[in-house]
Design a protein around this motif. Structure first.
Motif, PDB file in Angstrom:
ATOM      1  N   ALA A   1     -14.894 -32.868  11.028  1.00 12.81           N
ATOM      2  CA  ALA A   1     -13.759 -31.993  11.310  1.00 12.81           C
ATOM      3  C   ALA A   1     -14.182 -30.785  12.124  1.00 12.81           C
ATOM      4  CB  ALA A   1     -13.118 -31.543  10.009  1.00 12.81           C
ATOM      5  N   SER A   2     -15.399 -30.252  11.822  1.00 13.44           N
ATOM      6  CA  SER A   2     -15.814 -29.049  12.534  1.00 13.44           C
ATOM      7  C   SER A   2     -16.133 -29.344  13.994  1.00 13.44           C
ATOM      8  CB  SER A   2     -17.040 -28.434  11.855  1.00 13.44           C
ATOM      9  OG  SER A   2     -18.160 -29.266  12.024  1.00 13.44           O
ATOM     10  N   ASN A   3     -16.495 -30.580  14.294  1.00 14.37           N
ATOM     11  CA  ASN A   3     -16.839 -30.914  15.669  1.00 14.37           C
ATOM     12  C   ASN A   3     -15.690 -31.573  16.413  1.00 14.37           C
ATOM     13  OD1 ASN A   3     -19.505 -29.972  15.539  1.00 14.37           O
ATOM     14  ND2 ASN A   3     -20.099 -31.802  14.405  1.00 14.37           N
ATOM     15  N   GLY A   4     -14.753 -32.132  15.688  1.00 15.04           N
ATOM     16  CA  GLY A   4     -13.677 -32.836  16.349  1.00 15.04           C
ATOM     17  C   GLY A   4     -12.339 -32.289  15.927  1.00 15.04           C
ATOM     18  N   ALA A   5     -11.348 -33.168  15.867  1.00 15.86           N
ATOM     19  CA  ALA A   5     -10.024 -32.718  15.482  1.00 15.86           C
ATOM     20  C   ALA A   5      -9.967 -32.472  13.978  1.00 15.86           C
ATOM     21  CB  ALA A   5      -9.002 -33.768  15.880  1.00 15.86           C
ATOM     22  N   SER A   6      -9.181 -31.480  13.556  1.00  9.50           N
ATOM     23  CA  SER A   6      -8.993 -31.218  12.141  1.00  9.50           C
ATOM     24  C   SER A   6      -7.925 -32.158  11.610  1.00  9.50           C
ATOM     25  CB  SER A   6      -8.593 -29.763  11.944  1.00  9.50           C
ATOM     26  OG  SER A   6      -7.497 -29.465  12.756  1.00  9.50           O
ATOM     27  N   ALA A   7      -7.939 -32.345  10.261  1.00  7.70           N
ATOM     28  CA  ALA A   7      -6.959 -33.250   9.657  1.00  7.70           C
ATOM     29  C   ALA A   7      -5.549 -32.695   9.819  1.00  7.70           C
ATOM     30  CB  ALA A   7      -7.301 -33.449   8.191  1.00  7.70           C
ATOM     31  N   GLN A   8      -5.419 -31.389   9.718  1.00  4.13           N
ATOM     32  CA  GLN A   8      -4.124 -30.728   9.835  1.00  4.13           C
ATOM     33  C   GLN A   8      -3.790 -30.526  11.307  1.00  4.13           C
ATOM     34  OE1 GLN A   8      -4.248 -26.751   8.282  1.00  4.13           O
ATOM     35  NE2 GLN A   8      -2.132 -26.796   7.577  1.00  4.13           N
ATOM     36  N   SER A   9      -2.538 -30.744  11.676  1.00  4.45           N
ATOM     37  CA  SER A   9      -2.187 -30.550  13.080  1.00  4.45           C
ATOM     38  C   SER A   9      -2.335 -29.070  13.444  1.00  4.45           C
ATOM     39  CB  SER A   9      -0.758 -31.012  13.346  1.00  4.45           C
ATOM     40  OG  SER A   9       0.160 -30.047  12.884  1.00  4.45           O
ATOM     41  N   VAL A  10      -2.538 -28.832  14.721  1.00  2.00           N
ATOM     42  CA  VAL A  10      -2.699 -27.451  15.186  1.00  2.00           C
ATOM     43  C   VAL A  10      -1.452 -26.635  14.847  1.00  2.00           C
ATOM     44  CG1 VAL A  10      -2.946 -26.009  17.238  1.00  2.00           C
ATOM     45  CG2 VAL A  10      -4.321 -28.081  16.998  1.00  2.00           C
ATOM     46  N   GLU A  11      -0.301 -27.242  15.091  1.00  2.00           N
ATOM     47  CA  GLU A  11       0.950 -26.520  14.833  1.00  2.00           C
ATOM     48  C   GLU A  11       1.111 -26.192  13.356  1.00  2.00           C
ATOM     49  OE1 GLU A  11       4.367 -28.313  16.508  1.00  2.00           O
ATOM     50  OE2 GLU A  11       5.738 -26.778  15.761  1.00  2.00           O
ATOM     51  N   ALA A  12       0.761 -27.153  12.514  1.00  2.00           N
ATOM     52  CA  ALA A  12       0.884 -26.918  11.069  1.00  2.00           C
ATOM     53  C   ALA A  12      -0.067 -25.824  10.612  1.00  2.00           C
ATOM     54  CB  ALA A  12       0.602 -28.209  10.309  1.00  2.00           C
ATOM     55  N   PHE A  13      -1.265 -25.790  11.208  1.00  2.00           N
ATOM     56  CA  PHE A  13      -2.231 -24.758  10.821  1.00  2.00           C
ATOM     57  C   PHE A  13      -1.749 -23.362  11.185  1.00  2.00           C
ATOM     58  CE2 PHE A  13      -5.827 -21.991  12.016  1.00  2.00           C
ATOM     59  CZ  PHE A  13      -6.452 -21.882  10.788  1.00  2.00           C
ATOM     60  N   TYR A  14      -1.211 -23.222  12.388  1.00  3.52           N
ATOM     61  CA  TYR A  14      -0.869 -21.875  12.851  1.00  3.52           C
ATOM     62  C   TYR A  14       0.527 -21.420  12.395  1.00  3.52           C
ATOM     63  CZ  TYR A  14      -5.049 -21.471  15.736  1.00  3.52           C
ATOM     64  OH  TYR A  14      -6.355 -21.360  16.155  1.00  3.52           O
ATOM     65  N   ARG A  15       1.422 -22.368  12.060  1.00  3.26           N
ATOM     66  CA  ARG A  15       2.765 -21.963  11.666  1.00  3.26           C
ATOM     67  C   ARG A  15       2.691 -21.161  10.360  1.00  3.26           C
ATOM     68  NH1 ARG A  15       5.228 -26.596  10.644  1.00  3.26           N
ATOM     69  NH2 ARG A  15       5.714 -27.005  12.824  1.00  3.26           N
TER      70      ARG A  15
ATOM     71  N   PRO B   1     -15.279 -18.068  17.202  1.00  2.00           N
ATOM     72  CA  PRO B   1     -16.589 -18.306  16.581  1.00  2.00           C
ATOM     73  C   PRO B   1     -17.134 -19.687  16.954  1.00  2.00           C
ATOM     74  CG  PRO B   1     -14.919 -17.654  14.947  1.00  2.00           C
ATOM     75  CD  PRO B   1     -14.198 -17.955  16.216  1.00  2.00           C
ATOM     76  N   PRO B   2     -18.361 -19.964  16.585  1.00  2.00           N
ATOM     77  CA  PRO B   2     -18.886 -21.327  16.749  1.00  2.00           C
ATOM     78  C   PRO B   2     -18.166 -22.275  15.792  1.00  2.00           C
ATOM     79  CG  PRO B   2     -20.636 -19.755  16.187  1.00  2.00           C
ATOM     80  CD  PRO B   2     -19.340 -19.056  15.987  1.00  2.00           C
ATOM     81  N   ASP B   3     -18.218 -23.553  16.105  1.00  2.00           N
ATOM     82  CA  ASP B   3     -17.793 -24.616  15.188  1.00  2.00           C
ATOM     83  C   ASP B   3     -16.318 -24.599  14.818  1.00  2.00           C
ATOM     84  OD1 ASP B   3     -20.475 -25.438  15.101  1.00  2.00           O
ATOM     85  OD2 ASP B   3     -20.922 -24.029  13.474  1.00  2.00           O
ATOM     86  N   VAL B   4     -15.495 -24.030  15.663  1.00  2.00           N
ATOM     87  CA  VAL B   4     -14.050 -24.114  15.448  1.00  2.00           C
ATOM     88  C   VAL B   4     -13.615 -25.554  15.738  1.00  2.00           C
ATOM     89  CG1 VAL B   4     -11.801 -23.340  16.330  1.00  2.00           C
ATOM     90  CG2 VAL B   4     -13.666 -21.693  16.019  1.00  2.00           C
ATOM     91  N   PRO B   5     -12.729 -26.146  14.914  1.00  2.00           N
ATOM     92  CA  PRO B   5     -12.267 -27.507  15.198  1.00  2.00           C
ATOM     93  C   PRO B   5     -11.813 -27.646  16.652  1.00  2.00           C
ATOM     94  CG  PRO B   5     -11.450 -26.803  13.069  1.00  2.00           C
ATOM     95  CD  PRO B   5     -12.120 -25.599  13.694  1.00  2.00           C
ATOM     96  N   ALA B   6     -12.183 -28.761  17.256  1.00  2.00           N
ATOM     97  CA  ALA B   6     -11.991 -28.930  18.697  1.00  2.00           C
ATOM     98  C   ALA B   6     -10.531 -28.808  19.110  1.00  2.00           C
ATOM     99  CB  ALA B   6     -12.555 -30.279  19.127  1.00  2.00           C
ATOM    100  N   ASP B   7      -9.611 -29.336  18.299  1.00  2.00           N
ATOM    101  CA  ASP B   7      -8.206 -29.288  18.728  1.00  2.00           C
ATOM    102  C   ASP B   7      -7.657 -27.861  18.677  1.00  2.00           C
ATOM    103  OD1 ASP B   7      -8.400 -29.309  15.972  1.00  2.00           O
ATOM    104  OD2 ASP B   7      -6.739 -30.713  15.649  1.00  2.00           O
ATOM    105  N   ARG B   8      -8.107 -27.077  17.711  1.00  2.00           N
ATOM    106  CA  ARG B   8      -7.656 -25.672  17.649  1.00  2.00           C
ATOM    107  C   ARG B   8      -8.281 -24.853  18.777  1.00  2.00           C
ATOM    108  NH1 ARG B   8      -8.436 -25.095  11.118  1.00  2.00           N
ATOM    109  NH2 ARG B   8      -7.073 -26.848  10.599  1.00  2.00           N
ATOM    110  N   LEU B   9      -9.551 -25.121  19.056  1.00  2.00           N
ATOM    111  CA  LEU B   9     -10.199 -24.424  20.172  1.00  2.00           C
ATOM    112  C   LEU B   9      -9.489 -24.751  21.485  1.00  2.00           C
ATOM    113  CD1 LEU B   9     -12.484 -22.681  21.310  1.00  2.00           C
ATOM    114  CD2 LEU B   9     -13.897 -24.755  21.430  1.00  2.00           C
TER     115      LEU B   9
END
Lengths: 30, 322
Positions: free
Chosen positions: B21-35, B277-285
């Motif tokens: 998850a830290s190197n690729g996409a996170s399980a939670q969608s980007v929109e769901a994380f930030y909403r 920071p380092p290691d942010v999930p790729a889709d959020r970055l």
């Protein structure tokens, strides 16, 4: 940009460090 | 035993999953994380500084371009010439995409020049970009004898500075070492405002690291009333508003010195860097980078930036992925 800076030849980095150290020695602090 | 092995296997699997998850996409969608979440923008300087103005202007708009439209909250974290905030974003900030930071433009290359206090690896930070480039200048109060670059070599000039790793000290040090100028650096001023006061009071003859964009917005009266002499500009290219002021790159005496100056002053093209920071999930970055790019294309951002800081001249190639 960052990668380019860090890929600078060692002699360039050394000259930059040397210049800063030289310049610092000629100054005084508050 | 079996259950212990099973538990270990589950733990390993969980760890592998977290690593993925830290190197690729996170399980939670980007929109769901930030909403309903907030994005903190850590600012390495006090309120009212030019870094703070840029950061708060970005903060006001970038959330509109992130899926889920998080509330963006500026948080000032001054100290050690903004190195505290760089160390924070690298070591202590959550690596989930909920914090980004801005700090001194020289800090990305500081580990190459002086590792004192450095607790971050700039090559592992996830840079978003810089909303502008800058040109710094050497200025002297009009009543001092400093009118030209030759004057800087002929006699000692007192310049006010904030800290040993700050541009206000590093630039005069470099010029002393490369060009033979005779700057005497007086360290201890909290920021640019106090530096300008020191010059006006006569405590210092001038400064060797005045950001032109900031200077024109805060000290336009000094320019109109010819209170200062502009002796030298410090960048890789001249500012379009200063065609007759010598450029440091043209004054290097050897090729080695020219390359060293290019290394030092390359920071001007990433004048107000923003990083995750380092290691942010790729889709959020990726979402943060797209949002930064969209902000830089947002007319509302530029209208606000120009109205707040009066920085009217936008330099060519101002937006950079670092």
């Amino acid at each position: 940009m960052i990668a380019t800076v860090f890929a600078s030849p060692p002699e360039v980095i050394a000259r930059a460090r040397e210049a800063i150290q030289d310049g610092m020695r000629r100054t005084v602090s508050k | 035993m079996t259950s212990a092995i099973g538990a270990s296997a589950c733990l390993i699997a969980a760890c592998l999953g977290l690593a993925a998850a830290s190197n690729g996409a996170s399980a939670q969608s980007v929109e769901a994380f930030y909403r309903g979440n907030r994005l903190t923008l850590v600012i390495g300087y006090t309120p009212g500084t030019v870094y703070d103005l840029y950061a708060r202007t970005v903060a006001r708009h970038i959330g509109n371009h992130i899926p889920g439209k998080p509330v963006v909250v500026p948080q000032n974290m001054p100290g050690a010439g903004s190195m505290n905030s760089a160390n924070h974003i690298y070591n202590r900030a959550p690596k989930d995409g909920s914090q980004i930071a801005t700090f001194a433009r020289g800090l990305p290359m500081q580990p190459l020049l002086d590792e004192t206090g450095v607790q971050y690896d700039p090559q592992k930070l996830n840079w978003l970009g810089s909303p502008a480039s800058e040109v710094s200048t050497v200025i002297a109060w009009h009543t001092t004898p400093f009118k030209t670059v030759d004057d800087l070599k002929a006699r000692e000039m007192v310049v006010a500075a904030t800290g040993t790793g700050a541009d206000s000290a590093v630039f005069p040090y470099v010029l002393n070492g490369v060009m033979g100028t005779r700057f005497k650096v007086v360290i201890g001023y909290p920021g640019a405002t106090e530096t300008m006061l020191a010059i006006e009071r006569g405590e210092a003859d001038g400064s060797a690291a005045v950001s032109w964009g900031n200077f024109t917005s805060t000290k336009g009266d000094w320019l109109r009333e010819r209170k200062v002499n502009i002796l030298l500009q410090l960048a890789l290219k001249k500012h379009p508003a200063l065609p007759d002021v010598p450029l440091v790159m043209d004054l290097a005496r050897t090729d080695a010195d020219r390359k060293a100056l290019a290394l030092i002053f390359s920071r001007q093209s990433m004048a107000y860097p923003l990083t995750a920071p380092p290691d942010v999930p790729a889709d959020r970055l990726a979402a943060l980078r797209r949002a930064f790019d969209a902000t830089m294309q947002d007319p509302a951002f530029w209208r606000r930036r120009n109205s707040r800081s009066s920085i009217s001249i936008r330099l060519a190639g101002a937006r950079f992925r670092l």
